[in-house]
Scaffold this motif. Structure first.
Motif, PDB file in Angstrom:
ATOM      1  N   THR A 181     -11.369  -7.256 -11.947  1.00 33.69           N
ATOM      2  CA  THR A 181     -10.894  -5.995 -12.508  1.00 33.69           C
ATOM      3  C   THR A 181      -9.787  -5.437 -11.626  1.00 33.69           C
ATOM      4  OG1 THR A 181     -13.096  -5.511 -13.390  1.00 33.69           O
ATOM      5  CG2 THR A 181     -11.536  -3.688 -13.282  1.00 33.69           C
ATOM      6  N   ASN A 182      -8.632  -5.166 -12.226  1.00 40.94           N
ATOM      7  CA  ASN A 182      -7.520  -4.509 -11.543  1.00 40.94           C
ATOM      8  C   ASN A 182      -7.333  -3.124 -12.151  1.00 40.94           C
ATOM      9  OD1 ASN A 182      -6.656  -6.739  -9.834  1.00 40.94           O
ATOM     10  ND2 ASN A 182      -5.965  -7.715 -11.708  1.00 40.94           N
ATOM     11  N   VAL A 183      -7.308  -2.101 -11.305  1.00 40.15           N
ATOM     12  CA  VAL A 183      -7.128  -0.724 -11.764  1.00 40.15           C
ATOM     13  C   VAL A 183      -5.753  -0.241 -11.318  1.00 40.15           C
ATOM     14  CG1 VAL A 183      -8.021   1.628 -11.718  1.00 40.15           C
ATOM     15  CG2 VAL A 183      -9.606  -0.306 -11.626  1.00 40.15           C
ATOM     16  N   PHE A 184      -4.944   0.191 -12.284  1.00 39.72           N
ATOM     17  CA  PHE A 184      -3.589   0.659 -12.016  1.00 39.72           C
ATOM     18  C   PHE A 184      -3.485   2.152 -12.314  1.00 39.72           C
ATOM     19  CE2 PHE A 184      -3.215  -3.815 -13.037  1.00 39.72           C
ATOM     20  CZ  PHE A 184      -2.276  -4.298 -12.143  1.00 39.72           C
ATOM     21  N   LEU A 185      -2.763   2.863 -11.463  1.00 42.14           N
ATOM     22  CA  LEU A 185      -2.405   4.251 -11.737  1.00 42.14           C
ATOM     23  C   LEU A 185      -1.093   4.224 -12.512  1.00 42.14           C
ATOM     24  CD1 LEU A 185      -3.361   7.141 -11.226  1.00 42.14           C
ATOM     25  CD2 LEU A 185      -1.944   7.173  -9.169  1.00 42.14           C
ATOM     26  N   THR A 186      -1.143   4.623 -13.786  1.00 46.77           N
ATOM     27  CA  THR A 186      -0.033   4.406 -14.711  1.00 46.77           C
ATOM     28  C   THR A 186       0.413   5.723 -15.327  1.00 46.77           C
ATOM     29  OG1 THR A 186      -1.064   2.276 -15.247  1.00 46.77           O
ATOM     30  CG2 THR A 186       0.728   3.009 -16.660  1.00 46.77           C
ATOM     31  N   ASN A 187       1.725   5.912 -15.421  1.00 48.93           N
ATOM     32  CA  ASN A 187       2.284   7.119 -16.023  1.00 48.93           C
ATOM     33  C   ASN A 187       2.529   6.862 -17.504  1.00 48.93           C
ATOM     34  OD1 ASN A 187       4.526   9.103 -16.838  1.00 48.93           O
ATOM     35  ND2 ASN A 187       3.958   9.827 -14.802  1.00 48.93           N
TER      36      ASN A 187
ATOM     37  N   ARG B  74      -2.669   8.161 -15.612  1.00 53.59           N
ATOM     38  CA  ARG B  74      -3.981   7.701 -16.079  1.00 53.59           C
ATOM     39  C   ARG B  74      -4.358   6.412 -15.358  1.00 53.59           C
ATOM     40  NH1 ARG B  74      -5.124   9.215 -21.920  1.00 53.59           N
ATOM     41  NH2 ARG B  74      -3.474  10.621 -22.601  1.00 53.59           N
ATOM     42  N   ASN B  75      -5.663   6.210 -15.229  1.00 54.87           N
ATOM     43  CA  ASN B  75      -6.159   4.933 -14.722  1.00 54.87           C
ATOM     44  C   ASN B  75      -6.214   3.929 -15.872  1.00 54.87           C
ATOM     45  OD1 ASN B  75      -6.544   5.556 -11.995  1.00 54.87           O
ATOM     46  ND2 ASN B  75      -8.530   6.481 -12.400  1.00 54.87           N
ATOM     47  N   VAL B  76      -5.559   2.802 -15.680  1.00 56.01           N
ATOM     48  CA  VAL B  76      -5.579   1.714 -16.654  1.00 56.01           C
ATOM     49  C   VAL B  76      -6.161   0.489 -15.956  1.00 56.01           C
ATOM     50  CG1 VAL B  76      -4.232   0.226 -18.166  1.00 56.01           C
ATOM     51  CG2 VAL B  76      -3.582   2.628 -17.880  1.00 56.01           C
ATOM     52  N   SER B  77      -7.265  -0.015 -16.462  1.00 53.77           N
ATOM     53  CA  SER B  77      -7.918  -1.172 -15.847  1.00 53.77           C
ATOM     54  C   SER B  77      -7.757  -2.399 -16.736  1.00 53.77           C
ATOM     55  CB  SER B  77      -9.406  -0.892 -15.606  1.00 53.77           C
ATOM     56  OG  SER B  77     -10.083  -0.685 -16.828  1.00 53.77           O
ATOM     57  N   ILE B  78      -7.586  -3.544 -16.081  1.00 54.41           N
ATOM     58  CA  ILE B  78      -7.512  -4.836 -16.765  1.00 54.41           C
ATOM     59  C   ILE B  78      -8.674  -5.680 -16.263  1.00 54.41           C
ATOM     60  CG2 ILE B  78      -6.137  -6.879 -17.236  1.00 54.41           C
ATOM     61  CD1 ILE B  78      -3.645  -5.275 -16.620  1.00 54.41           C
ATOM     62  N   LEU B  79      -9.599  -5.984 -17.152  1.00 59.64           N
ATOM     63  CA  LEU B  79     -10.782  -6.775 -16.816  1.00 59.64           C
ATOM     64  C   LEU B  79     -10.602  -8.190 -17.345  1.00 59.64           C
ATOM     65  CD1 LEU B  79     -13.773  -7.216 -15.945  1.00 59.64           C
ATOM     66  CD2 LEU B  79     -14.428  -6.327 -18.192  1.00 59.64           C
ATOM     67  N   TRP B  80     -10.589  -9.160 -16.430  1.00 58.14           N
ATOM     68  CA  TRP B  80     -10.508 -10.569 -16.799  1.00 58.14           C
ATOM     69  C   TRP B  80     -11.907 -11.167 -16.742  1.00 58.14           C
ATOM     70  CZ3 TRP B  80      -5.852 -12.616 -18.330  1.00 58.14           C
ATOM     71  CH2 TRP B  80      -4.696 -11.909 -17.980  1.00 58.14           C
ATOM     72  N   CYS B  81     -12.274 -11.916 -17.772  1.00 59.98           N
ATOM     73  CA  CYS B  81     -13.600 -12.525 -17.842  1.00 59.98           C
ATOM     74  C   CYS B  81     -13.461 -13.974 -18.307  1.00 59.98           C
ATOM     75  CB  CYS B  81     -14.502 -11.743 -18.795  1.00 59.98           C
ATOM     76  SG  CYS B  81     -16.217 -12.314 -18.825  1.00 59.98           S
TER      77      CYS B  81
ATOM     78  N   ILE C  91       0.952   1.593 -10.192  1.00 58.83           N
ATOM     79  CA  ILE C  91       0.502   1.327  -8.824  1.00 58.83           C
ATOM     80  C   ILE C  91      -0.893   0.716  -8.874  1.00 58.83           C
ATOM     81  CG2 ILE C  91       0.004   2.345  -6.572  1.00 58.83           C
ATOM     82  CD1 ILE C  91       1.860   4.663  -7.361  1.00 58.83           C
ATOM     83  N   LEU C  92      -1.051  -0.442  -8.255  1.00 54.79           N
ATOM     84  CA  LEU C  92      -2.369  -1.071  -8.167  1.00 54.79           C
ATOM     85  C   LEU C  92      -3.199  -0.324  -7.126  1.00 54.79           C
ATOM     86  CD1 LEU C  92      -4.336  -3.372  -8.901  1.00 54.79           C
ATOM     87  CD2 LEU C  92      -3.280  -4.727  -7.082  1.00 54.79           C
ATOM     88  N   SER C  93      -4.269   0.329  -7.565  1.00 61.96           N
ATOM     89  CA  SER C  93      -5.089   1.139  -6.662  1.00 61.96           C
ATOM     90  C   SER C  93      -6.393   0.464  -6.272  1.00 61.96           C
ATOM     91  CB  SER C  93      -5.402   2.495  -7.311  1.00 61.96           C
ATOM     92  OG  SER C  93      -6.110   2.320  -8.534  1.00 61.96           O
ATOM     93  N   LEU C  94      -6.866  -0.494  -7.065  1.00 61.13           N
ATOM     94  CA  LEU C  94      -8.154  -1.126  -6.765  1.00 61.13           C
ATOM     95  C   LEU C  94      -8.226  -2.484  -7.437  1.00 61.13           C
ATOM     96  CD1 LEU C  94     -11.150  -1.011  -5.738  1.00 61.13           C
ATOM     97  CD2 LEU C  94     -11.728   0.014  -7.937  1.00 61.13           C
ATOM     98  N   LYS C  95      -8.791  -3.443  -6.712  1.00 62.61           N
ATOM     99  CA  LYS C  95      -9.110  -4.744  -7.297  1.00 62.61           C
ATOM    100  C   LYS C  95     -10.565  -5.054  -6.983  1.00 62.61           C
ATOM    101  CE  LYS C  95      -7.921  -9.661  -7.416  1.00 62.61           C
ATOM    102  NZ  LYS C  95      -7.006 -10.729  -6.939  1.00 62.61           N
TER     103      LYS C  95
END
Length: 332
Positions: A32-38, A44-51, A167-171
């Protein structure tokens, strides 16, 4: 970076658990990558979950509501079938709520473009490591762009880049293994990725131990893991300080496969935080240096719902020390 690692080995007598163990071969890994996106003037926080499982690879994009409202999250899931080559490149749209000038919620369309036809993967990780792009478009702007095919993305999508990059804030990564767990992580923007390996020995006649290596070098060796199953240390990677937090309580005291080990790798030194805390209170600076690392560890684990366990373990330790002091006084 935060990593949840499920260990299949155990030590000590079994305890009652409420979660069924997941078989190692069928356990899906996730990234899961969480981006701070305008988006439309709001962050807003936008997360991309790869499975990834035996049948396919999928990614899910989740967009938080206004001002981080989790109740109004919008998700968009795309499954990539291995036998459908055309599904690895595509387009999809969905709507989110935004506010107009009258502070009324209205629908706003977002578009997702992806091309994973040539994507390469590293090991069992479900996230591509190269030769792909995944883009989120709002108001004819690419507000989020993941992958290394950035030039191809702008050429094929024909949308302009956003004025402010995401901005990538969390992985966060979930890894399944038995004794050795490996992944790759980037600790700074524009820098290369590092190989991270966690190895453990929790069975056998010897006391349990754990090793944490980065780029093939053992930086942390924890002995007597049954007493040090939670902790934190600061290590240096290419002259850059990295704070490492761990919690492997479930590896030692739960049934095999029923709990995660939690590892957090946070770039930056802890001294700056200690100085801020020390300047805001009076007292002995040495005692602050001893207490603050525990507080930092508690804050890092708070979002994962184990702050209560950390407090309880410290409380139990305090009671044991107090009991020993009382016994010493009785002897005197």
């Amino acid at each position: 970076m935060a990593a949840h690692i499920r260990n299949q080995s155990r030590r000590g007598p079994p305890e009652r658990v409420t979660e069924e163990p997941i078989p190692l071969r069928s356990a899906p890994g996730t990234v899961t990558n969480v981006f701070l996106t305008n988006i439309v003037g709001y962050w807003r926080n936008v997360s991309i979950l790869w499975c990834k499982n035996l049948m396919n690879i999928s990614f899910t994009i989740t967009v938080d509501g206004m001002e981080g409202d989790l109740m109004s999250q919008i998700t968009c899931k795309v499954e990539l079938k291995p036998w459908h080559f055309w599904s690895k490149k595509g387009y999809k749209s969905f709507e989110i709520d935004v506010q107009n000038h009258d502070n009324e919620n209205i629908g706003h369309q977002l578009e997702v473009y992806w091309d994973l036809r040539s994507a390469k993967f590293s090991g069992s990780s479900p996230e591509p490591c190269s030769d792909y792009y995944l883009a989120l478009v709002s108001d004819e702007e690419i507000v989020l762009l993941a992958g290394d095919y950035k030039k191809k993305a702008y050429k094929r999508i024909k949308k302009r880049p956003a004025l402010v990059d995401a901005i990538l804030s969390l992985k966060k990564e979930v890894v399944y293994a038995k004794k050795s767990f490996s992944t790759r992580a980037r600790f700074a923007e524009g820098k290369g990725e590092h190989d991270v390996v966690v190895e453990s020995s929790t069975t056998g006649p010897k006391d349990p131990e754990m090793w944490i290596s980065i780029d093939g070098i053992v930086l942390i060796h924890v002995k007597n893991l049954q007493w040090k199953f939670r902790g934190n240390e600061t290590v240096m990677v290419n002259k850059q300080p990295i704070q490492v937090f761990w919690d492997v309580h479930a590896w030692l005291f739960c049934n095999p496969g029923s709990g995660y080990g939690l590892f957090i790798f946070k770039p930056g030194a802890a001294e700056a935080e200690l100085e801020r805390d020390g300047s805001s209170r009076s007292g002995n600076s040495d005692s602050s240096a001893v207490i603050n690392p525990r507080r930092a560890c508690t804050r890092a684990f708070r979002s994962n719902g184990i702050e209560k366990q950390a407090k309880e373990s410290r409380g139990i330790r305090f009671k044991e020390d107090q009991k020993e002091d009382e016994e010493d006084q009785d002897k005197i």
